[in-house]
Design an enzyme around this catalytic site. Structure first.
Site, PDB file in Angstrom:
ATOM      1  N   GLU A   1       0.818  -1.215   0.000  1.00  0.00           N
ATOM      2  CA  GLU A   1       0.000   0.000   0.000  1.00  0.00           C
ATOM      3  C   GLU A   1       0.850   1.263   0.000  1.00  0.00           C
ATOM      4  O   GLU A   1       1.599   1.531   0.952  1.00  0.00           O
ATOM      5  CB  GLU A   1      -0.919   0.046   1.226  1.00  0.00           C
ATOM      6  CG  GLU A   1      -1.797   1.292   1.215  1.00  0.00           C
ATOM      7  CD  GLU A   1      -2.584   1.480   2.473  1.00  0.00           C
ATOM      8  OE1 GLU A   1      -1.997   1.437   3.570  1.00  0.00           O
ATOM      9  OE2 GLU A   1      -3.811   1.670   2.366  1.00  0.00           O
TER      10      GLU A   1
ATOM     11  N   GLN B   1      -9.269   0.342  -0.518  1.00  0.00           N
ATOM     12  CA  GLN B   1      -9.846   0.912   0.696  1.00  0.00           C
ATOM     13  C   GLN B   1     -10.405   2.292   0.358  1.00  0.00           C
ATOM     14  O   GLN B   1      -9.961   2.920  -0.620  1.00  0.00           O
ATOM     15  CB  GLN B   1      -8.787   1.019   1.805  1.00  0.00           C
ATOM     16  CG  GLN B   1      -8.324  -0.361   2.312  1.00  0.00           C
ATOM     17  CD  GLN B   1      -7.161  -0.275   3.266  1.00  0.00           C
ATOM     18  OE1 GLN B   1      -6.237   0.510   3.068  1.00  0.00           O
ATOM     19  NE2 GLN B   1      -7.185  -1.095   4.315  1.00  0.00           N
TER      20      GLN B   1
ATOM     21  N   GLU C   1     -12.126   2.071   5.458  1.00  0.00           N
ATOM     22  CA  GLU C   1     -11.074   2.498   6.370  1.00  0.00           C
ATOM     23  C   GLU C   1     -11.187   4.009   6.588  1.00  0.00           C
ATOM     24  O   GLU C   1     -10.348   4.787   6.125  1.00  0.00           O
ATOM     25  CB  GLU C   1      -9.702   2.146   5.813  1.00  0.00           C
ATOM     26  CG  GLU C   1      -8.602   2.296   6.844  1.00  0.00           C
ATOM     27  CD  GLU C   1      -7.232   2.009   6.277  1.00  0.00           C
ATOM     28  OE1 GLU C   1      -6.953   2.401   5.125  1.00  0.00           O
ATOM     29  OE2 GLU C   1      -6.423   1.398   6.982  1.00  0.00           O
TER      30      GLU C   1
HETATM   31  O1  LIG Z   1      -3.135   3.717   6.811  1.00  0.00           O
HETATM   32  C1  LIG Z   1      -3.705   3.056   5.933  1.00  0.00           C
HETATM   33  O2  LIG Z   1      -4.291   3.518   4.910  1.00  0.00           O
HETATM   34  C2  LIG Z   1      -3.718   1.587   6.068  1.00  0.00           C
HETATM   35  O3  LIG Z   1      -4.295   0.920   5.220  1.00  0.00           O
HETATM   36  C3  LIG Z   1      -3.018   0.938   7.233  1.00  0.00           C
HETATM   37  O4  LIG Z   1      -3.411  -0.374   7.385  1.00  0.00           O
HETATM   38  C4  LIG Z   1      -1.538   0.969   7.044  1.00  0.00           C
HETATM   39  O5  LIG Z   1      -0.983   1.568   8.129  1.00  0.00           O
HETATM   40 MG    MG Z   2      -5.270   2.124   3.782  1.00  0.00          MG
END
Ligand SMILES: O=C(O)C(=O)[C@@H](O)CO
Ligand code: MG
Length: 255
Positions: free
Chosen positions: A139, A200, A236
């Site tokens: 990521e 995400q 997220e």
């Molecule tokens: O911060 C983010 O975006 C994430 O996906 C975390 O899991 C990685 O620190």
């Molecule tokens: Mg993330």
């Protein structure tokens, strides 16, 4: 509309962590992700997953007190121990994706040295993950939230995926980070879709629910569907008020 999983580090924080699984299931989620399972035994978490009928989609390698360490040569042994631990948890939780945390480049280290360490560590980790049936994901994280984080752009992440092999590792395309760092989200989704294994979402600038900021989510979600993405999308984001009260966006954008 993509399929969404609840990120239990960010959602349902009104509750203790182990109680968030039931809350997510009651809210209609069928799967969960989070940063770290390591504060609990795999058996404890497995029990919650099974009791709530939830699938474990993803979690991270140990953060090592920060944002990981894969780009730090001096922490190779700690990194390898963390990967082994993550793969043990992934086996116990039947989790197919593990986010390999790149880490922050130490101020006394050149980027070339960090890049060499990172490439070697990712290759080693992929060799461990493959027989375990786990796909590692990488990521990129924006420099405003995590200054100095090694992977800065979606293209940097995709280049490592292509070098190691997209059947072995994938890109974790966090739309929030892409918008903050680069913009042009849907063009990057189109260009990098073959490398993307997980996504995400959070809106910009507040990192709250989709629909609270500048991103045109109806268009973005439509493009994700049109591009044939079949993976999960992790929620997220930081609820603007309370988690369940903030879930109306799921209906709003799926209409
Ligand atoms: O911060 C983010 O975006 C994430 O996906 C975390 O899991 C990685 O620190
Ligand atoms: Mg993330």
């Amino acid at each position: 509309m993509p399929k969404f999983c609840a990120n239990l580090k960010w959602l349902f924080t009104e509750l203790p962590f182990l109680d968030r699984f039931d809350a997510a299931a009651r809210a209609g989620f069928q799967a969960v992700e989070y940063a770290s399972p390591y504060e609990f035994s795999a058996a404890e978490i497995r029990g919650r997953l099974r009791a709530c009928g939830l699938r474990q989609v993803l979690f991270n390698t140990p953060a090592g007190g920060g944002s990981g360490m894969a780009c730090v040569p001096a922490r190779r042994d700690e990194f390898r121990d963390g990967v082994r631990k993550a793969l043990d948890y992934a086996a116990d939780l039947d989790c197919g994706l593990v986010h390999l945390m790149a880490g922050i480049v130490p101020s006394d280290l050149s980027r070339d040295t960090a890049a060499a360490a990172y490439a070697a560590n990712v290759a080693w980790a992929a060799d461990q993950a493959e027989p375990a049936g786990v796909r590692l994901v990488l990521e990129p994280i924006n420099q405003r939230d995590v200054p100095g984080f090694f992977l800065r752009t979606q293209e940097e992440g995709a280049a490592v995926v292509e070098a190691i092999g997209r059947e072995r590792i994938g890109l974790q395309f966090d739309i929030y980070h892409c918008q903050v760092a680069q913009g042009d989200v849907t063009r990057r989704l189109e260009a990098l879709m073959p490398a993307i294994a997980h996504m995400q979402v959070a809106d910009v600038p507040g990192r709250n629910e989709p629909g609270t900021g500048e991103i045109a989510w109806d268009y973005v979600f439509r493009r994700i569907d049109e591009l044939g993405y079949a993976g999960w999308v992790g929620c997220e984001y930081r609820p603007a008020t309370e988690t369940s009260a903030g879930l109306g966006w799921l209906k709003r954008f799926s209409a």
